[in-house]
Design a protein around this motif. Sequence first.
Motif, PDB file in Angstrom:
ATOM      1  N   HIS A 176      14.833   9.951  21.188  1.00 45.10           N
ATOM      2  CA  HIS A 176      14.441   8.851  22.516  1.00 45.10           C
ATOM      3  C   HIS A 176      13.464   8.009  21.661  1.00 45.10           C
ATOM      4  CE1 HIS A 176      13.122   8.056  26.925  1.00 45.10           C
ATOM      5  NE2 HIS A 176      13.507   6.974  25.981  1.00 45.10           N
ATOM      6  N   LEU A 178      11.483   4.400  21.690  1.00 48.06           N
ATOM      7  CA  LEU A 178      10.874   3.238  22.707  1.00 48.06           C
ATOM      8  C   LEU A 178      10.499   1.941  21.605  1.00 48.06           C
ATOM      9  CD1 LEU A 178       9.443   2.564  25.237  1.00 48.06           C
ATOM     10  CD2 LEU A 178       7.719   3.372  24.546  1.00 48.06           C
ATOM     11  N   ILE A 231      10.295  11.049  25.083  1.00 44.53           N
ATOM     12  CA  ILE A 231      10.091   9.825  24.048  1.00 44.53           C
ATOM     13  C   ILE A 231       9.587  10.510  22.665  1.00 44.53           C
ATOM     14  CG2 ILE A 231       8.727   7.696  23.227  1.00 44.53           C
ATOM     15  CD1 ILE A 231       8.932   7.109  26.275  1.00 44.53           C
TER      16      ILE A 231
END
Length: 336
Positions: A176, A178, A231
């Motif tokens: 994940h 960002l 994240i």
Amino acid sequence: MITPPPPASRRSLRVTALASAVALLLAAGCTASGDGTDSGTDPTVQAGAARLKVTMITHATDGDTFWDLVKKGAEAAAAKDDIDLTYANDPDTAGQAALVQDAVRDKADGIALTLAKPQAMQGAVAAATAAGIPVVGLNSGIDAWQSAGLLEYFGQDESVAGQAVGDKLDDLKAKHALCVIHEQGNVALEARCAGVKKTFGGQTEMLYVDGTNTDTVAAAITARLQQDRTIDEVVTNGARFALTAVKSVKETRSKARVATFDLNEDLVRAVQSGDVQFAVDQQPYLQGYLAVDALWLYKTNGNISGGGVEPVLTGPAFVTKTNVAAVARFAAGGTR
């Protein structure tokens, strides 16, 4: 009564006189040509010739070390080519366009500029080309430089760079990511994160922040890491934002790692320490250098790098803990 020299001496004198005459003719041939120019000297460096005036105009914000490197490269090329260089910047597109108009009024011999927001710069670029001023691009606008009428482009293919980061995140088993965009609408930053999303097998999430305010950037990253503990990778679009992300990761005790596009001396140290996994170097010093040098080559010899149809790529190059030592010594000198 003067006694004439013997025959042998007379022959010697004639040979000496002939040799002297030849030497004088050769000397004359080396210092002047039929059109009155100095054929023994580079015709682009004539005594008393006016220095070329080049203006570089970027969308940089003041205090950003990335743009300091671009400027240093431009200054190095200007010093080598004896160019009168003016550097100006404005993160506001209208302000940047106004700076181009100023360069046109000042009768610059060449303009190097960035196209972070190409549409907004079209009128200013058109005014420069209409005035017969050659314009080259650097850093931003790789998909727009030709349609905008620029002669050449020096920079990184941001989409390719983003895709390379996506592949690397897969290799690192990230899930994940960002991707932090610090200037909404900047085509280069958007292309990078879109490239990451295109090749990364995990989830790619965009986070838009105001890059002109470091505190708000930190607050936004910190808040998102607190909200979603899944994240595991923060990808930023500038060295100073990566260092901000490192602080947010530590503050939230997140397990996320940090990677970034672009680097500076502090970022190099962060890669060495392991705080940042890797950086993608587009070599800003080289971009500034090549853009100014290209205008000198065009004005003095008609050269066009890439033939006017291909960009000159300066990246991407990955800087990791395994190869950062080779970059560190140049970073310490202020050129990487």
